[in-house]
Design an enzyme around this catalytic site. Structure first.
Site, PDB file in Angstrom:
ATOM      1  N   PHE A 139       0.863  -1.185   0.000  1.00  0.00           N
ATOM      2  CA  PHE A 139       0.000   0.000   0.000  1.00  0.00           C
ATOM      3  C   PHE A 139       0.894   1.227   0.000  1.00  0.00           C
ATOM      4  O   PHE A 139       1.726   1.391   0.887  1.00  0.00           O
ATOM      5  CB  PHE A 139      -0.927   0.036   1.225  1.00  0.00           C
ATOM      6  CG  PHE A 139      -1.853   1.223   1.202  1.00  0.00           C
ATOM      7  CD1 PHE A 139      -3.056   1.166   0.516  1.00  0.00           C
ATOM      8  CD2 PHE A 139      -1.500   2.414   1.825  1.00  0.00           C
ATOM      9  CE1 PHE A 139      -3.902   2.265   0.462  1.00  0.00           C
ATOM     10  CE2 PHE A 139      -2.339   3.520   1.777  1.00  0.00           C
ATOM     11  CZ  PHE A 139      -3.540   3.450   1.099  1.00  0.00           C
ATOM     12  N   ASP A 224       9.443   2.890   1.861  1.00  0.00           N
ATOM     13  CA  ASP A 224       8.249   3.613   2.300  1.00  0.00           C
ATOM     14  C   ASP A 224       8.091   3.412   3.803  1.00  0.00           C
ATOM     15  O   ASP A 224       7.632   2.363   4.254  1.00  0.00           O
ATOM     16  CB  ASP A 224       7.021   3.111   1.529  1.00  0.00           C
ATOM     17  CG  ASP A 224       5.750   3.858   1.916  1.00  0.00           C
ATOM     18  OD1 ASP A 224       5.777   4.608   2.913  1.00  0.00           O
ATOM     19  OD2 ASP A 224       4.723   3.675   1.223  1.00  0.00           O
ATOM     20  N   LYS A 253       2.407  10.179   8.063  1.00  0.00           N
ATOM     21  CA  LYS A 253       1.711   9.701   9.271  1.00  0.00           C
ATOM     22  C   LYS A 253       2.254  10.258  10.591  1.00  0.00           C
ATOM     23  O   LYS A 253       1.868  11.333  10.987  1.00  0.00           O
ATOM     24  CB  LYS A 253       1.684   8.163   9.272  1.00  0.00           C
ATOM     25  CG  LYS A 253       0.796   7.617   8.136  1.00  0.00           C
ATOM     26  CD  LYS A 253       0.198   6.265   8.422  1.00  0.00           C
ATOM     27  CE  LYS A 253      -0.954   5.990   7.468  1.00  0.00           C
ATOM     28  NZ  LYS A 253      -0.583   5.268   6.258  1.00  0.00           N
TER      29      LYS A 253
HETATM   30  C1  LIG Z   1      -0.851   5.481   4.810  1.00  0.00           C
HETATM   31  C2  LIG Z   1       0.225   5.072   3.882  1.00  0.00           C
HETATM   32  C3  LIG Z   1       0.444   5.751   2.675  1.00  0.00           C
HETATM   33  C4  LIG Z   1      -0.455   6.876   2.201  1.00  0.00           C
HETATM   34  O1  LIG Z   1      -0.434   7.958   3.077  1.00  0.00           O
HETATM   35  P1  LIG Z   1      -1.599   9.068   2.957  1.00  0.00           P
HETATM   36  O2  LIG Z   1      -1.164  10.123   3.926  1.00  0.00           O
HETATM   37  O3  LIG Z   1      -2.871   8.399   3.345  1.00  0.00           O
HETATM   38  O4  LIG Z   1      -1.625   9.542   1.569  1.00  0.00           O
HETATM   39  C5  LIG Z   1       1.500   5.346   1.880  1.00  0.00           C
HETATM   40  N1  LIG Z   1       2.309   4.336   2.248  1.00  0.00           N
HETATM   41  C6  LIG Z   1       2.126   3.667   3.409  1.00  0.00           C
HETATM   42  C7  LIG Z   1       3.061   2.579   3.773  1.00  0.00           C
HETATM   43  C8  LIG Z   1       1.075   3.999   4.246  1.00  0.00           C
HETATM   44  O5  LIG Z   1       0.867   3.313   5.381  1.00  0.00           O
END
Ligand SMILES: *Cc1c(COP(=O)(O)O)cnc(C)c1O
Length: 402
Positions: A139, A224, A253
């Site tokens: 994701f 990420d 986050k």
């Molecule tokens: C939540 C998340 C995203 C996307 O972040 P948003 O602030 O919702 O756009 C991307 N990569 C990872 C691993 C995430 O947990």
């Protein structure tokens, strides 16, 4: 719920008549919080074991964050990127320090995780190659570029065709990486622990193989750390536990403790030089308000020892869940305070619903897995409230059948 929760019912009705339905019907209407606790508009208290999806690192209403944001709001909220500010420069320096990035590294600030990924995609494009390798179960966000890297079919399909050139390889499969990484590969993008995918950690060997293969092929390794970063897994960044130094890192986050902020970190002068003046931008990114919040979060994580606490509290949780010896609980995975309790049946939605009635906020990240990503300030006593309640929640959930 109607009789006891008049404000909730009324507001959810108004919500449904005024907000786009992409999130479905919200579970609660929250009013205020304190530490790991939150209260809804009808005065009911909940233990927040999801932390706004790994966002509220300092918990709710932390005085350091409240003071920093209040003070900065009274000074300057926004200046545009024609200008800079002290919090912006200081936060960039702090991030470079904790990532261990070498001389010549740099930070690009944005406002969300998906935007940080978009920046990484543009960085990758500047290598002159077009192939991007991501993982099954990955994701990376919901904007169309990030969505191309996200694996889940249900998220992608309604919006196809997406950006071409992305392939998804089986998670953890070193041989598949060896096969796929080549002269067309601009970047390999991986989460150290797949968060939305169910809190599924990468084998450190897998991350190290990705590092080695991208280096050999002249491709970028993008890690990420949007969900795993900022102390959550028991180190500043999860890839540090595998001893992996990426070419780029995405953050969001937890970084702002709830104030929107994202970041792309480029490692070393060559990668940093890929995006030149005029090639990328954002209006709000790096504004002094969100950067002041980020500084307060990083300072407080340090001053309160929250990284060591995340590690110890996570180990405590793991031990307590295992000691339950409940056959309906098959295990607990993840690291630090990013965890999934795995179940022998598809009970997580029912456990979550019963948990809410019992004053616990949980996340059914998979049909058989409950995610916990509480504020880093959560106490072991608070985690025990969940562990002690779990058998009863499973009783209630399994009575309904899977
Ligand atoms: C939540 C998340 C995203 C996307 O972040 P948003 O602030 O919702 O756009 C991307 N990569 C990872 C691993 C995430 O947990």
């Amino acid at each position: 719920m109607t009789a006891q929760a008049p404000h909730t019912e009324e507001l959810l009705g108004r919500y449904e008549r005024s907000l786009l339905g992409v999130f479905g019907r919200p579970q609660l209407v929250l009013d205020h919080g304190d530490g790991a606790w939150v209260w809804d508009v009808d005065g009911r208290r909940y233990l927040d074991l999801v932390g706004g999806l790994a966002v509220s690192a300092l918990g709710h209403n932390h005085p350091a964050l409240v003071t920093a944001v209040s003070k900065q709001a009274g000074q300057l909220v926004h200046v545009s990127n024609f200008f800079t500010s002290v919090p912006q420069v200081e936060l960039a320096e702090r991030i470079l320090g904790i990532t261990g990035a070498p001389e010549g590294s740099a930070v690009f600030f944005c406002n969300s995780g998906a935007e940080a990924i978009e920046g990484a995609v543009k960085l990758a494009r500047r290598t002159g190659r077009t192939g991007i390798i991501a993982a099954e179960g990955a994701f990376h966000g919901r904007t169309t570029g990030a969505l191309a890297l996200t694996h889940k079919q249900a998220f992608r399909e309604p919006f196809e065709p997406l950006m071409p050139g992305v392939v998804h390889l089986p998670w953890g499969d070193v041989a598949a990486l060896e096969q796929a990484v080549g002269p067309d590969t601009s970047a390999v993008v991986l989460e150290p622990i797949q968060g939305e995918g169910g809190v599924v950690p990468a084998d450190p060997e897998y991350l190290r193989a990705a590092r080695r293969l991208t280096a050999e092929a002249g491709a970028l390794l993008v890690v990420d750390e949007i969900q795993t970063g900022i102390g959550r897994t028991g180190s500043w960044f999860a890839c540090q536990q595998a001893g992996v130094v990426p070419d780029a890192m995405t953050l969001a986050k937890g970084l702002g403790g709830g104030v929107p902020i994202g970041a792309l970190v480029t490692f070393g002068p060559e990668v940093t030089a890929l995006l030149a003046a005029g090639q990328h931008g954002t209006t709000f990114g790096g504004n002094p308000l969100s950067c002041a919040a980020g500084l307060a979060v990083l300072d407080t994580i340090e001053s309160e020892g929250l990284i060591a606490h995340a590690r110890a509290a996570g180990e405590h949780l793991e031990r307590r869940v295992r000691d339950l010896g409940d056959p309906r609980v098959t295990g607990i995975r993840g690291a630090g305070l990013l965890r999934a309790v795995t179940l022998a049946g598809e009970w997580s939605a029912a456990v979550t619903a019963h948990g809410r009635d019992a004053g616990l906020i949980l996340n059914p990240v998979a049909s058989d897995a409950i995610r916990l990503a509480p504020p880093l300030v959560v106490t072991t006593d608070q985690l025990d409230l969940f562990v002690d309640a779990l058998p009863g929640l499973l009783d209630a959930a399994t009575e309904e059948g899977p």
